[in-house]
Design a protein around this motif. Structure first.
Motif, PDB file in Angstrom:
ATOM      1  N   TRP A   1       0.803  -1.223   0.000  1.00  0.00           N
ATOM      2  CA  TRP A   1       0.000   0.000   0.000  1.00  0.00           C
ATOM      3  C   TRP A   1       0.837   1.275   0.000  1.00  0.00           C
ATOM      4  CZ3 TRP A   1      -2.149  -4.355   2.314  1.00  0.00           C
ATOM      5  CH2 TRP A   1      -3.397  -4.720   1.811  1.00  0.00           C
ATOM      6  N   ASN A   2       2.133   1.164  -0.272  1.00  0.00           N
ATOM      7  CA  ASN A   2       2.933   2.377  -0.371  1.00  0.00           C
ATOM      8  C   ASN A   2       2.462   3.229  -1.544  1.00  0.00           C
ATOM      9  OD1 ASN A   2       4.687   2.058   1.773  1.00  0.00           O
ATOM     10  ND2 ASN A   2       6.197   0.929   0.581  1.00  0.00           N
ATOM     11  N   PRO A   3       2.324   4.552  -1.359  1.00  0.00           N
ATOM     12  CA  PRO A   3       2.017   5.414  -2.504  1.00  0.00           C
ATOM     13  C   PRO A   3       3.200   5.472  -3.453  1.00  0.00           C
ATOM     14  CG  PRO A   3       2.560   6.738  -0.591  1.00  0.00           C
ATOM     15  CD  PRO A   3       2.517   5.316  -0.119  1.00  0.00           C
ATOM     16  N   MET A   4       2.917   5.537  -4.716  1.00  0.00           N
ATOM     17  CA  MET A   4       3.971   5.587  -5.720  1.00  0.00           C
ATOM     18  C   MET A   4       3.847   6.879  -6.521  1.00  0.00           C
ATOM     19  SD  MET A   4       5.529   2.893  -4.939  1.00  0.00           S
ATOM     20  CE  MET A   4       6.767   2.975  -6.237  1.00  0.00           C
ATOM     21  N   PRO A   5       4.980   7.473  -6.916  1.00  0.00           N
ATOM     22  CA  PRO A   5       4.921   8.737  -7.661  1.00  0.00           C
ATOM     23  C   PRO A   5       4.110   8.600  -8.947  1.00  0.00           C
ATOM     24  CG  PRO A   5       7.160   8.247  -6.966  1.00  0.00           C
ATOM     25  CD  PRO A   5       6.353   7.019  -6.692  1.00  0.00           C
ATOM     26  N   ALA A   6       3.394   9.654  -9.271  1.00  0.00           N
ATOM     27  CA  ALA A   6       2.594   9.676 -10.499  1.00  0.00           C
ATOM     28  C   ALA A   6       2.729  11.051 -11.136  1.00  0.00           C
ATOM     29  CB  ALA A   6       1.131   9.369 -10.194  1.00  0.00           C
ATOM     30  N   THR A   7       2.260  11.155 -12.349  1.00  0.00           N
ATOM     31  CA  THR A   7       2.273  12.429 -13.063  1.00  0.00           C
ATOM     32  C   THR A   7       0.865  12.757 -13.531  1.00  0.00           C
ATOM     33  OG1 THR A   7       2.795  11.328 -15.153  1.00  0.00           O
ATOM     34  CG2 THR A   7       4.649  12.119 -13.822  1.00  0.00           C
ATOM     35  N   HIS A   8       0.645  14.027 -13.790  1.00  0.00           N
ATOM     36  CA  HIS A   8      -0.654  14.476 -14.301  1.00  0.00           C
ATOM     37  C   HIS A   8      -0.432  15.739 -15.116  1.00  0.00           C
ATOM     38  CE1 HIS A   8      -4.956  15.305 -14.455  1.00  0.00           C
ATOM     39  NE2 HIS A   8      -4.668  16.548 -14.127  1.00  0.00           N
ATOM     40  N   ASP A   9      -1.068  15.799 -16.268  1.00  0.00           N
ATOM     41  CA  ASP A   9      -0.964  16.969 -17.133  1.00  0.00           C
ATOM     42  C   ASP A   9      -2.271  17.762 -17.088  1.00  0.00           C
ATOM     43  OD1 ASP A   9       1.610  16.293 -17.993  1.00  0.00           O
ATOM     44  OD2 ASP A   9       0.793  14.936 -19.525  1.00  0.00           O
ATOM     45  N   GLY A  10      -2.153  19.065 -17.043  1.00  0.00           N
ATOM     46  CA  GLY A  10      -3.336  19.921 -17.081  1.00  0.00           C
ATOM     47  C   GLY A  10      -3.938  20.151 -15.713  1.00  0.00           C
ATOM     48  N   PRO A  11      -5.008  20.938 -15.652  1.00  0.00           N
ATOM     49  CA  PRO A  11      -5.665  21.230 -14.373  1.00  0.00           C
ATOM     50  C   PRO A  11      -6.302  19.981 -13.774  1.00  0.00           C
ATOM     51  CG  PRO A  11      -6.971  22.063 -16.195  1.00  0.00           C
ATOM     52  CD  PRO A  11      -5.680  21.609 -16.789  1.00  0.00           C
ATOM     53  N   TRP A  12      -6.277  19.893 -12.462  1.00  0.00           N
ATOM     54  CA  TRP A  12      -6.862  18.742 -11.774  1.00  0.00           C
ATOM     55  C   TRP A  12      -8.382  18.851 -11.723  1.00  0.00           C
ATOM     56  CZ3 TRP A  12      -5.064  14.172 -10.514  1.00  0.00           C
ATOM     57  CH2 TRP A  12      -5.792  13.373  -9.625  1.00  0.00           C
ATOM     58  N   ILE A  13      -8.886  20.024 -11.414  1.00  0.00           N
ATOM     59  CA  ILE A  13     -10.331  20.222 -11.265  1.00  0.00           C
ATOM     60  C   ILE A  13     -10.897  20.693 -12.598  1.00  0.00           C
ATOM     61  CG2 ILE A  13     -12.105  21.536 -10.058  1.00  0.00           C
ATOM     62  CD1 ILE A  13     -10.228  21.661  -7.668  1.00  0.00           C
ATOM     63  N   GLN A  14     -11.691  19.818 -13.222  1.00  0.00           N
ATOM     64  CA  GLN A  14     -12.251  20.112 -14.534  1.00  0.00           C
ATOM     65  C   GLN A  14     -13.746  19.815 -14.530  1.00  0.00           C
ATOM     66  OE1 GLN A  14      -9.740  18.850 -17.972  1.00  0.00           O
ATOM     67  NE2 GLN A  14      -8.490  17.801 -16.443  1.00  0.00           N
ATOM     68  N   GLY A  15     -14.546  20.823 -14.850  1.00  0.00           N
ATOM     69  CA  GLY A  15     -15.990  20.643 -14.883  1.00  0.00           C
ATOM     70  C   GLY A  15     -16.650  21.161 -13.621  1.00  0.00           C
ATOM     71  N   ASP A  16     -17.954  20.966 -13.538  1.00  0.00           N
ATOM     72  CA  ASP A  16     -18.702  21.471 -12.387  1.00  0.00           C
ATOM     73  C   ASP A  16     -19.648  20.430 -11.813  1.00  0.00           C
ATOM     74  OD1 ASP A  16     -20.568  21.338 -14.384  1.00  0.00           O
ATOM     75  OD2 ASP A  16     -21.202  23.445 -14.251  1.00  0.00           O
ATOM     76  N   ALA A  17     -19.427  19.147 -12.078  1.00  0.00           N
ATOM     77  CA  ALA A  17     -20.273  18.102 -11.494  1.00  0.00           C
ATOM     78  C   ALA A  17     -20.208  18.178  -9.977  1.00  0.00           C
ATOM     79  CB  ALA A  17     -19.812  16.726 -11.977  1.00  0.00           C
ATOM     80  N   GLY A  18     -21.367  18.117  -9.353  1.00  0.00           N
ATOM     81  CA  GLY A  18     -21.429  18.245  -7.899  1.00  0.00           C
ATOM     82  C   GLY A  18     -21.519  19.668  -7.412  1.00  0.00           C
ATOM     83  N   GLN A  19     -21.802  20.598  -8.308  1.00  0.00           N
ATOM     84  CA  GLN A  19     -21.887  22.013  -7.931  1.00  0.00           C
ATOM     85  C   GLN A  19     -22.876  22.203  -6.790  1.00  0.00           C
ATOM     86  OE1 GLN A  19     -20.060  24.511  -9.670  1.00  0.00           O
ATOM     87  NE2 GLN A  19     -20.642  25.798  -7.951  1.00  0.00           N
TER      88      GLN A  19
END
Length: 397
Positions: free
Chosen positions: A108-126
């Motif tokens: 269960w160790n966390p492992m490094p990851a990458t992500h491109d662009g903004p994390w929060i996209q859209g308005d679902a759950g507004q």
């Protein structure tokens, strides 16, 4: 029970009492020559926390089991079998690293990851407010204060720098996972777990009480508890049971089912694959598990196969979830594993904590500000491809 062993799961010299029963309990404690002092109280849940000392020596009480047994027996004998609501102050942790953990933690160790662009996209759950009780959230460049409504106590104003244990990134991971699935929602964190991902149940319940004490217009619609505890007797800690009982008419609770389903024996703390995880196993709580992995993976059945698990959440990729994490820290893993530099600010992780956060976000995404409740939203989520109602027992090959 060995008091030293019990110290791993409960505070030795503290007794939790229903405030209405305090007089009766104190009377019997006096008969037993045990002195008590009020340490804390949670008025929203009618709970009082006492510390206990042996009156003849002034030494702290180091084994609550005989005290609990005798108090219950004496009052029951004088009250037609009725007993007061009393119990221990259990210890809790996130179920990535909660004690007792029944598998190699390295899985269960966390492992490094990458992500491109903004994390929060859209308005679902507004308009939906999602509470969470976890570790403090470190400031993250992808999680603005407009999305995470946190007090100064619950939110670090700077990135985590230097060396940290992996549990310290748990809160920012959970918050990011909720917002990943419900980008229009607002996460309302209340920090209770320490940097090691653990806390006394009393501190967790105090934070849960703050959600009930909020003004109705500020109340959260649901609470994600990506953490839990287990008990030797299989019975729920009374304070968690009381908290969920008082919260459930107003707020839905989504909790992690635990990662102990594949354990074939018994741990030194008397936990088996059949042990309940609290609060997930309480009535009315949405208990999130994960599906079995393909054989011959040794971790095939790490999510418990138990009747109280309500839903199975499909992981994103290869049994893992990706979310925000400590942005500038060297993280020390379990059992002396080499430190991993997670400077990217993202990680992949696995476990039912991830499942609870992901499911909480999916529910929030289906709850428009017009008022759909969590039960209606959950039904819509189950109709989709990512979540199934759990049928016990699991079918065998």
């Amino acid at each position: 029970m060995n008091p030293e062993q019990d110290n791993t799961t409960a505070v030795l010299d503290e007794l939790v009492v229903d405030t209405h029963h305090l007089g009766a309990v104190r009377h019997v404690l006096g008969e037993l020559h045990i002195e008590d002092a009020v340490k804390d109280a949670i008025p929203e849940f009618d709970l009082t926390l006492l510390t206990l000392k042996h009156g003849d020596t002034q030494n702290p009480v180091t084994d609550l089991d005989p005290v609990l047994t005798e108090v219950r027996a004496r009052i029951a004998g004088r009250s037609g079998g009725w007993t007061p609501l009393i119990g221990k102050n259990r210890k809790m942790g996130n179920v990535f690293g909660a004690y007792p953990q029944t598998k190699s933690q390295a899985f269960w160790n966390p492992m490094p990851a990458t992500h491109d662009g903004p994390w929060i996209q859209g308005d679902a759950g507004q308009g939906v407010r999602v509470g969470m009780v976890d570790t403090k959230i470190y400031q993250h460049f992808q999680l603005p204060k407009t999305s995470v409504h946190a007090s100064d106590h619950d939110w670090f104003t700077k990135d985590r720098q230097g060396t940290s244990y992996f549990e310290e990134g748990h809160g920012v991971f959970v918050a990011g996972l909720i917002l990943k699935t419900a980008p229009g929602a607002t996460v309302v964190p209340r920090a209770a777990l320490g940097p090691d991902g653990k806390a006394e149940a009393w501190e967790v319940v105090k934070k849960l009480a703050t959600f009930l004490a909020d003004k109705p217009e500020d109340r959260v619609h649901l609470i994600v508890m990506a953490n839990g505890c287990r008990t030797h007797d299989g019975q729920p800690p009374l304070i968690l049971e009381r908290a969920v009982e008082r919260l459930s008419p107003h707020i839905t609770v989504v909790a992690a089912a635990g990662n102990h389903g594949g354990f074939l024996g018994m741990t030194s703390s008397l936990v088996t694959r059949n042990s309940a995880t609290w609060p997930a196993a309480l009535p009315g709580v949405i208990a999130a598990g994960v599906p079995d992995l393909p054989d011959p993976d040794p971790t095939t059945h790490y999510s418990p196969d138990l009747p109280w698990v309500t839903h199975i959440v499909q992981p994103e990729v290869d049994d893992t979830f990706t979310s925000t994490y400590l942005a500038s820290a060297t993280v020390t893993m379990f059992k002396g594993d080499p430190a991993t530099d997670l400077i990217t600010g993202y990680a992949t992780w696995r476990g039912t904590s991830c499942a609870a956060a992901y499911l909480g976000g999916l529910i929030a995404a289906e709850m428009p500000s017009s008022g759909m409740d969590a039960a209606q939203a959950l039904a819509r989520v189950v109709a989709g491809p990512l979540v199934d109602e759990f049928a016990w027992p699991r079918p065998t090959a």
